[in-house]
Design a protein around this motif. Structure first.
Motif, PDB file in Angstrom:
ATOM      1  N   ARG A   1      -7.209   1.410  -6.538  1.00 19.15           N
ATOM      2  CA  ARG A   1      -8.325   2.041  -7.242  1.00 19.15           C
ATOM      3  C   ARG A   1      -8.805   3.264  -6.468  1.00 19.15           C
ATOM      4  O   ARG A   1      -9.012   4.338  -7.020  1.00 19.15           O
ATOM      5  CB  ARG A   1      -9.479   1.038  -7.389  1.00 19.15           C
ATOM      6  N   PHE A   2      -8.915   3.085  -5.157  1.00 19.76           N
ATOM      7  CA  PHE A   2      -9.366   4.175  -4.294  1.00 19.76           C
ATOM      8  C   PHE A   2      -8.406   5.368  -4.389  1.00 19.76           C
ATOM      9  O   PHE A   2      -8.839   6.515  -4.476  1.00 19.76           O
ATOM     10  CB  PHE A   2      -9.445   3.665  -2.853  1.00 19.76           C
TER      11      PHE A   2
ATOM     12  N   GLU B   1      -8.086  -2.756  -4.246  1.00 21.54           N
ATOM     13  CA  GLU B   1      -9.115  -1.773  -3.879  1.00 21.54           C
ATOM     14  C   GLU B   1      -8.448  -0.454  -3.471  1.00 21.54           C
ATOM     15  O   GLU B   1      -8.909   0.627  -3.829  1.00 21.54           O
ATOM     16  CB  GLU B   1      -9.932  -2.336  -2.713  1.00 21.54           C
ATOM     17  N   PHE B   2      -7.360  -0.574  -2.724  1.00 17.23           N
ATOM     18  CA  PHE B   2      -6.651   0.625  -2.267  1.00 17.23           C
ATOM     19  C   PHE B   2      -6.074   1.399  -3.457  1.00 17.23           C
ATOM     20  O   PHE B   2      -6.124   2.633  -3.484  1.00 17.23           O
ATOM     21  CB  PHE B   2      -5.542   0.238  -1.287  1.00 17.23           C
TER      22      PHE B   2
ATOM     23  N   LYS C   1       0.838  -1.207   0.000  1.00 13.16           N
ATOM     24  CA  LYS C   1       0.000   0.000   0.000  1.00 13.16           C
ATOM     25  C   LYS C   1       0.874   1.259   0.000  1.00 13.16           C
ATOM     26  O   LYS C   1       0.554   2.242  -0.654  1.00 13.16           O
ATOM     27  CB  LYS C   1      -0.935  -0.004   1.205  1.00 13.16           C
TER      28      LYS C   1
END
Lengths: 206, 177
Positions: free
Chosen positions: B39-40, B36-37, B7
């Motif tokens: 994309r976020f 997801e991170f 991340k």
């Protein structure tokens, strides 16, 4: 941001040079360009709008008094934000000392009574704009986010403005992303039971 | 544990605009939270930029006006740049001082009063002066009441040192006669 592309548009640095030479309209133009930007930048460190406005005015006064010290090799925004950060820190310290002298318990977070809950609900309404949610982050994280995305500043300039190392700024931005992600986390509307265990980052209005 | 590292790498890639490493890409294929991170993070960038612009567009202009009126009350812009009164004053003062000294020296060198015919030349004066100085020094030396005494003491000390050196068979650092 919000920069007019017309032929008459002067860059901030040129305006600052003219203001240093005694041009009041140039300084006024800088004030009108940066007043709202400073307002939103500083709001993580202050509690009321009046406090922020005072701080913005104080920053411009300091900029006005020291405009001759501005080095045009650097972006004007970096210089101005550096002044704002310093002033905010010194004011924050002074306020903290004053509060602790008056009432040692006043620094503790009060419990949310009914009026506070209403205010929180109002705030939630405002979260349609993500900056209204971001303001609840740690002030340093908020400031780094603002400089990066509202001001489009490179990491190097942010580090200079915030008196931090570049690695430190990267860490602040990373934590800001993680914390914002946590704040925006909602259960994923999925039919699959296994996927229901997961959470996804639901960004409002996207 | 590894996800937090990946991340951080995703965040660094977002900040620098550089692509993710092959290792991180492979991890993203397997790891849903990290995907997801990522994309976020991309969506957050767009959202933050867009919403900042919206905030500033909707902001009423009165704050700038208030700041300006406050400035007007508290001070006036200097008509002369303050640079003259600031740090460069030292440089200006130093340059002026050097300039003044240079002018004074130049004046003294260039406009020194020429020697008239009646004034005796310096060389002839020195010719008489030098022997006189030597004579005075010699006379002072001869007249000194302690000179002979000092010489005798020196001799006595030298002799004593020689005796001690000889009896103890050591070198005292003095001249042996």
């Amino acid at each position: 941001m919000n920069k007019n592309s017309s032929a008459g548009y002067l860059p901030d640095e040129e305006l600052a040079s003219r203001a240093a030479a005694g041009s009041r309209p140039s300084f006024e133009e800088l004030v009108s360009r940066y007043a709202p930007r400073l307002f939103y930048f500083l709001r993580a460190k202050s509690q009321t709008d009046e406090d922020i406005e005072d701080l913005v005015q104080e920053t411009f006064l300091r900029a006005f008094q020291n405009i001759n010290r501005y080095d045009s090799r650097w972006k004007f925004s970096t210089w101005l934000y550096t002044l704002a950060v310093r002033l905010a820190i010194s004011r924050y310290r002074a306020k903290k000392t004053k509060l602790s002298q008056l009432d040692p318990e006043s620094q503790e977070c009060p419990s949310l009574g009914p009026p506070e809950i209403m205010i929180e609900k109002e705030k939630a309404e405002k979260h349609k704009n993500i900056w209204n949610l971001a303001v609840s982050l740690d002030p340093k994280q908020y400031e780094a986010l603002w400089l990066r995305y509202a001001e489009d500043m490179p990491i190097k300039d942010i580090a200079r403005a915030m008196k931090k190392s570049q690695a430190g700024v990267r860490v602040l931005l990373h934590r800001a992303r993680l914390n914002l992600g946590e704040k925006l986390k909602v259960p994923a509307p999925s039919a699959n039971l296994a996927e229901k265990e997961e959470t996804s980052y639901a960004l409002l209005n996207l | 544990m590894l996800c937090s590292i990946y991340k951080l790498e995703i965040s660094r890639a977002l900040d620098s605009g550089k692509p993710l490493s092959g290792l991180a890409k492979r991890h993203l294929r397997r790891c849903s939270p990290c995907r997801e991170f990522a994309r976020f993070g991309r969506e957050l960038e767009q959202r933050l930029t867009h919403d900042a612009a919206t905030l500033l567009e909707n902001h009423h202009v009165s704050l700038g006006e208030r700041a300006l009126s406050s400035l007007g009350r508290r001070t006036e812009l200097p008509s002369i740049p303050r640079r003259i009164l600031g740090k460069p004053v030292w440089v200006a003062a130093a340059v002026s001082a050097i300039f003044l000294v240079a002018i004074v020296l130049a004046t003294r060198i260039l406009f020194v009063t020429p020697r008239s015919d009646q004034t005796p030349s310096l060389e002839s004066l020195l010719k008489y002066e030098a022997p006189r100085v030597y004579l005075e020094k010699a006379a002072q030396k001869a007249e000194s009441p302690y000179e002979t005494e000092i010489q005798e003491l020196k001799k006595a000390l030298g002799t004593a040192a020689g005796i001690i050196e000889a009896s103890l068979n050591i070198g005292l650092g003095g001249q042996t006669k």
